[in-house]
Design an enzyme around this catalytic site. Structure first.
Site, PDB file in Angstrom:
ATOM      1  N   ASP A 140       0.823  -1.216   0.000  1.00 26.57           N
ATOM      2  CA  ASP A 140       0.000   0.000   0.000  1.00 26.57           C
ATOM      3  C   ASP A 140       0.854   1.261   0.000  1.00 26.57           C
ATOM      4  O   ASP A 140       2.040   1.211   0.336  1.00 26.57           O
ATOM      5  CB  ASP A 140      -0.827   0.044   1.289  1.00 26.57           C
ATOM      6  CG  ASP A 140      -2.089  -0.762   1.162  1.00 26.57           C
ATOM      7  OD1 ASP A 140      -2.353  -1.290   0.076  1.00 26.57           O
ATOM      8  OD2 ASP A 140      -2.813  -0.846   2.174  1.00 26.57           O
ATOM      9  N   MET A 164      -8.854   8.868   9.062  1.00 26.70           N
ATOM     10  CA  MET A 164      -9.402   9.381   7.793  1.00 26.70           C
ATOM     11  C   MET A 164     -10.433  10.482   8.027  1.00 26.70           C
ATOM     12  O   MET A 164     -11.495  10.488   7.405  1.00 26.70           O
ATOM     13  CB  MET A 164     -10.040   8.232   7.001  1.00 26.70           C
ATOM     14  CG  MET A 164      -9.017   7.225   6.520  1.00 26.70           C
ATOM     15  SD  MET A 164      -9.736   5.876   5.564  1.00 26.70           S
ATOM     16  CE  MET A 164     -10.228   4.761   6.858  1.00 26.70           C
ATOM     17  N   LYS A 172      -4.519   2.752  -3.103  1.00 27.86           N
ATOM     18  CA  LYS A 172      -5.807   3.302  -3.543  1.00 27.86           C
ATOM     19  C   LYS A 172      -5.958   4.682  -2.938  1.00 27.86           C
ATOM     20  O   LYS A 172      -5.369   4.990  -1.918  1.00 27.86           O
ATOM     21  CB  LYS A 172      -6.956   2.427  -3.030  1.00 27.86           C
ATOM     22  CG  LYS A 172      -7.057   1.120  -3.749  1.00 27.86           C
ATOM     23  CD  LYS A 172      -8.259   0.361  -3.295  1.00 27.86           C
ATOM     24  CE  LYS A 172      -8.280   0.078  -1.821  1.00 27.86           C
ATOM     25  NZ  LYS A 172      -7.389  -0.911  -1.314  1.00 27.86           N
TER      26      LYS A 172
HETATM   27  N1  SAH Z   1      -4.715   0.112   8.657  1.00 30.38           N
HETATM   28  C1  SAH Z   1      -4.234   1.422   9.030  1.00 30.38           C
HETATM   29  C2  SAH Z   1      -5.240   2.505   8.773  1.00 30.38           C
HETATM   30  C3  SAH Z   1      -5.565   2.702   7.318  1.00 30.38           C
HETATM   31  S1  SAH Z   1      -6.713   3.984   7.063  1.00 30.38           S
HETATM   32  C4  SAH Z   1      -3.822   1.392  10.509  1.00 30.38           C
HETATM   33  O1  SAH Z   1      -4.119   0.428  11.209  1.00 30.38           O
HETATM   34  O2  SAH Z   1      -3.177   2.345  10.965  1.00 30.38           O
HETATM   35  C5  SAH Z   1      -5.663   5.348   6.722  1.00 30.38           C
HETATM   36  C6  SAH Z   1      -5.725   6.365   7.842  1.00 30.38           C
HETATM   37  O3  SAH Z   1      -4.950   5.917   8.929  1.00 30.38           O
HETATM   38  C7  SAH Z   1      -5.175   7.721   7.476  1.00 30.38           C
HETATM   39  O4  SAH Z   1      -6.142   8.526   6.825  1.00 30.38           O
HETATM   40  C8  SAH Z   1      -4.832   8.274   8.832  1.00 30.38           C
HETATM   41  O5  SAH Z   1      -5.968   8.749   9.504  1.00 30.38           O
HETATM   42  C9  SAH Z   1      -4.347   7.033   9.565  1.00 30.38           C
HETATM   43  N2  SAH Z   1      -2.889   6.860   9.490  1.00 30.38           N
HETATM   44  C10 SAH Z   1      -2.213   5.799   9.024  1.00 30.38           C
HETATM   45  N3  SAH Z   1      -0.891   5.954   9.162  1.00 30.38           N
HETATM   46  C11 SAH Z   1      -0.714   7.165   9.734  1.00 30.38           C
HETATM   47  C12 SAH Z   1       0.421   7.915  10.144  1.00 30.38           C
HETATM   48  N4  SAH Z   1       1.668   7.459   9.998  1.00 30.38           N
HETATM   49  N5  SAH Z   1       0.215   9.133  10.697  1.00 30.38           N
HETATM   50  C13 SAH Z   1      -1.012   9.609  10.876  1.00 30.38           C
HETATM   51  N6  SAH Z   1      -2.130   8.950  10.514  1.00 30.38           N
HETATM   52  C14 SAH Z   1      -1.989   7.745   9.954  1.00 30.38           C
END
Ligand code: SAH
Length: 260
Positions: free
Chosen positions: A49, A183, A69
Site C-alpha cells: 500500500d 481518515m 488506492k
Molecule cells: N490500517 C491502518 C489505517 C488505514 S486507514 C492502521 O491500522 O493504521 C488510513 C488512515 O490511517 C489515514 O487517513 C490516517 O488517519 C491514519 N494513518 C495511518 N498511518 C498514519 C500515520 N503514519 N500518521 C497519521 N495517521 C496515519
C-alpha cells in the site's frame, strides 16, 4: 530475519501457495513484527500500500507490486487486488500483502481475507501497530490512561463513498471519553460541531498527529472547538484524538524530547 531468532521464536515459514496479510505499522520501519520481517525475507511477491515505509521494501528481493488506492475510490480495484492475491497463490507463489498499520483496522484487510477464504487459499493474518494506538504513542499520548479514560472509540471519518461516516454522533459523544479518528481530516470541522452540539465541551483537549512515527511527524495540540481549523492546516496523513488523555502529551512527548 536472523535464522537463530526465527528458530527461537518458532516463526512459521511463508509457504508456497500461501498469502500473508501483514501490518507494517504506521511509519517507523522498526515497528514491523518479527513475522512481518520473516515474510519480507521469504516472499516471492509483495503487494504493498501507499502507507508502507519504503525502507521495508528495500529489504526484500521479491517482486513488488503497488496496490495503493485513493480515499473514497472503491472501484473494482479492491477486487483486482484480491484476484491477484488468489492468482499468485494458486500459481504456488509465496505472497506477502503488506498494509500500513494493522491490516484489520480500517484497511480492508477483512475483505481481502474473505476473498482468500472463499477461494480456498490458505492465509495468515499478521497484525501490525495501528496508527490510532502506535501513532499516538509516538506523540506521547497513551490511548488509555487510568486518570483520564477507561474506554476508547475508534472511528473512521469517512466511509467507502468518501462522505462523512453516517453514525449517531450524539451517541458517540456520550460513549467513550476518548475518541480516535482515522481518515477524518476533511470532516474534522463537521465532526467537532456534531460532538459539541451533542454536549461535548468545545474546550476539551484534542490533538492531530500528522505523519505519525515518521521523520516528519507533527503533533498539533488544540481543542475540540479548534479541531476543524487545525485540521485544515495539517498535513494530509493525520490521526486525531479527542479527550483528556491528550494532556499527557505535554509531559510524555518523548520523540520531541529525543530530537532536541
Ligand atoms: N490500517 C491502518 C489505517 C488505514 S486507514 C492502521 O491500522 O493504521 C488510513 C488512515 O490511517 C489515514 O487517513 C490516517 O488517519 C491514519 N494513518 C495511518 N498511518 C498514519 C500515520 N503514519 N500518521 C497519521 N495517521 C496515519
Amino acid at each position: 530475519m536472523h535464522e537463530d531468532i526465527a528458530t527461537a521464536l518458532k516463526l512459521p515459514p511463508l509457504e508456497k501457495g500461501w498469502v500473508w496479510l501483514v501490518g507494517a505499522g504506521p511509519g517507523d520501519p522498526g515497528l514491523i513484527t518479527a513475522l512481518g520481517l520473516q515474510a519480507l525475507a521469504q516472499a516471492d511477491f509483495i503487494l504493498y500500500d501507499a502507507l508502507v515505509d519504503e525502507t521495508l521494501l528495500t529489504l526484500s528481493t521479491a517482486e513488488k507490486i503497488y496496490a495503493g488506492k485513493r480515499a473514497g475510490v472503491r472501484s473494482c480495484k479492491q477486487d483486482e487486488i484480491s484476484d491477484l492475491l488468489i492468482k499468485l497463490a494458486r500459481e504456488g507463489r509465496r505472497v506477502l500483502r503488506l498494509k500500513g498499520g494493522d491490516p484489520f483496522v480500517f484497511g480492508r484487510g477483512g475483505e481481502e481475507a474473505q476473498a482468500l477464504a472463499r477461494a480456498g487459499v490458505p492465509f495468515r493474518i499478521v497484525p501490525g501497530v495501528t496508527a490510532g494506538i502506535g501513532g499516538l504513542a509516538y506523540a506521547g499520548i497513551p490511548v488509555t490512561h487510568r486518570d483520564t479514560n477507561h474506554a476508547v472509540t475508534f472511528i473512521t471519518g469517512h466511509g467507502i463513498d468518501g462522505k462523512l461516516t453516517k453514525m449517531d454522533w450524539a451517541a458517540v459523544s456520550r460513549g467513550a471519553p476518548t475518541l480516535v479518528l482515522y481518515m477524518a481530516r476533511k470532516f474534522a470541522g463537521e465532526i467537532s460541531a456534531a460532538l459539541i452540539a451533542a454536549g461535548r465541551s468545545a474546550d476539551e483537549p484534542a490533538a492531530i498527529v500528522a505523519n505519525a512515527a515518521r521523520a516528519d511527524q507533527q503533533v498539533i495540540v488544540t481543542t475540540l472547538g479548534g479541531l476543524g481549523a487545525a485540521a485544515e492546516n495539517a498535513p494530509s496523513l493525520a490521526i486525531m484524538v479527542i479527550g483528556e488523555n491528550v494532556r499527557l502529551a505535554e509531559e510524555l512527548n518523548w520523540l520531541a524530547k529525543t530530537k532536541t
